[in-house]
Write a protein that holds these residues in place. Structure first.
Motif, short mmCIF file in Angstrom:
data_model
loop_
_atom_site.label_atom_id
_atom_site.label_comp_id
_atom_site.label_asym_id
_atom_site.label_seq_id
_atom_site.Cartn_x
_atom_site.Cartn_y
_atom_site.Cartn_z
N ALA A 1 0.81 5.37 -7.69
CA ALA A 1 -0.05 4.52 -8.52
C ALA A 1 0.34 3.06 -8.38
CB ALA A 1 0.02 4.96 -9.98
N VAL A 2 1.63 2.77 -8.42
CA VAL A 2 2.09 1.38 -8.31
C VAL A 2 1.84 0.85 -6.90
CG1 VAL A 2 4.07 -0.17 -8.49
CG2 VAL A 2 3.76 1.67 -10.17
N GLU A 3 2.04 1.68 -5.89
CA GLU A 3 1.75 1.25 -4.51
C GLU A 3 0.29 0.88 -4.36
OE1 GLU A 3 0.45 1.27 -0.52
OE2 GLU A 3 -0.01 2.99 -1.83
N SER A 4 -0.60 1.68 -4.92
CA SER A 4 -2.03 1.36 -4.88
C SER A 4 -2.32 0.07 -5.64
CB SER A 4 -2.85 2.51 -5.45
OG SER A 4 -2.78 3.65 -4.63
N LEU B 1 -3.71 -5.79 -5.71
CA LEU B 1 -3.36 -7.18 -5.98
C LEU B 1 -3.43 -8.01 -4.69
CD1 LEU B 1 -0.29 -6.76 -8.38
CD2 LEU B 1 -2.53 -7.72 -8.97
N ALA B 2 -2.94 -7.46 -3.60
CA ALA B 2 -2.96 -8.18 -2.32
C ALA B 2 -4.38 -8.45 -1.86
CB ALA B 2 -2.21 -7.38 -1.27
N ALA B 3 -5.30 -7.55 -2.21
CA ALA B 3 -6.69 -7.70 -1.79
C ALA B 3 -7.52 -8.49 -2.80
CB ALA B 3 -7.33 -6.32 -1.59
N GLY B 4 -6.89 -8.95 -3.88
CA GLY B 4 -7.62 -9.71 -4.89
C GLY B 4 -8.40 -8.87 -5.87
N ARG B 5 -8.15 -7.56 -5.90
CA ARG B 5 -8.85 -6.67 -6.83
C ARG B 5 -8.00 -6.49 -8.09
NH1 ARG B 5 -8.81 -1.93 -5.15
NH2 ARG B 5 -7.75 -2.05 -3.13
N ASP C 1 -8.77 -3.58 -10.66
CA ASP C 1 -8.31 -2.26 -10.21
C ASP C 1 -6.79 -2.16 -10.39
OD1 ASP C 1 -10.87 -1.61 -9.48
OD2 ASP C 1 -10.58 -2.07 -7.36
N ALA C 2 -6.08 -3.23 -10.06
CA ALA C 2 -4.63 -3.22 -10.20
C ALA C 2 -4.22 -3.02 -11.65
CB ALA C 2 -4.05 -4.52 -9.64
#
Length: 294
Positions: A268-271, A276-280, A283-284
């Motif tokens: 879950a944290v990896e996702s 976050l890296a993708a700007g979502r 979702d994060a």
């Protein structure tokens, strides 16, 4: 017909493999799809939308054709499906000259997400159990330790994130302990969740879209635990429901509760860090709230 890639495919390839690599392959995709079907003598009915996150999925009479870039390793999906040979999973029929996979036709509009939650989890558990078999001799699948080491490296910079840092540290610690204590090696689906199980004709439910690897079963079940996470977060008893789900799934498949909890936390944290890296950020935030309950 046209073979324009669905937006989910465009977005997912860019986020996962980089915009440059994705754009290069996507630019060639319409011609590649036409050539693949023409050479195989197959007539396209329609492109599935929203479709997959790593391949163009084309419905043809009595089958499905998956066209994916080489950097997503469709050969590994082929090898896993061939090894399962239809047991719990869609049947691999053959490979085209261009490397596309021709698969058994299922009912793509009907996944386990169409069922009430309790029934969906029951059917999912029965399906994934079938996939956990001894891997083929001489296989080329990576291990859980290898895949999660790569993911952990990408997560590490988020230890300093004000919002995610504490959970990132906990997830990385959990991953290290889990890998050190792992004792089983079976073939895993790698991305198992309700949306990856479709209705079929020769069996009620069959898994699709594996990202196969080898390792312990708890890793494979961890993604299923957070299915319908938006519903869990919206519920007043979401935290207790999430913990009960861990325990219920672990018990139903005879897995250690704490190992499943740990892998659920890590995945879950990896996702969340990828989001976050993708700007979502929305979702994060959902994923981090879920992870915090564990």
């Amino acid at each position: 017909m046209g073979f324009e890639p669905p937006q989910r495919l465009v977005r997912a390839l860019g986020e996962t493999y980089g915009d440059a690599a994705a754009a290069d392959w996507l630019g060639k995709l319409p011609e590649l799809a036409r050539d693949t079907l023409d050479h195989a003598g197959l007539a396209a009915e329609r492109v599935m939308a929203p479709g997959g996150r790593s391949s163009l999925v084309v419905l043809v009479p009595d089958a499905v054709v998956k066209i994916a870039p080489g950097f997503t390793r469709p050969d590994l999906e082929r090898d896993a499906l061939a090894h399962w040979n239809g047991w719990g999973a869609v049947r691999f029929l053959h490979e085209t000259e261009e490397g596309a996979l021709v698969l058994e036709r299922l009912h793509p509009e009907v996944s386990l997400r169409s069922l009430p939650e309790a029934k969906a989890l029951l059917e999912a558990a029965g399906t994934v159990r079938k996939l956990w078999v001894e891997p083929p001799a001489g296989h080329g699948f990576e291990s859980v330790a290898e895949r999660t080491a790569r993911q952990a490296s990408a997560m590490d910079p988020y230890r300093a994130d004000a919002e995610a840092g504490e959970l990132v540290a906990a997830a990385l610690t959990a991953r290290d302990e889990l890998v050190a204590g792992a004792a089983e090696t079976v073939l895993l689906h790698g991305c198992f969740r309700q949306g990856k199980v479709l209705a079929g004709d020769r069996a009620p439910w069959l898994a699709v879209g594996p990202e196969p690897l080898v390792g312990e079963r708890a890793y494979d079940l961890a993604r299923l635990v957070r299915d319908r996470v938006e519903d869990l977060v919206a519920a007043s008893a979401g935290a207790s429901s999430a913990r009960r789900r861990v325990n219920k799934l672990a018990d139903s498949l005879e897995l250690d509760r704490e190992r499943l909890r740990g892998w659920t936390l890590f995945r879950a944290v990896e996702s969340a860090t990828r989001a976050l890296a993708a700007g979502r950020r929305a979702d994060a935030e959902l994923l981090l709230e879920f992870a915090g309950w564990l």
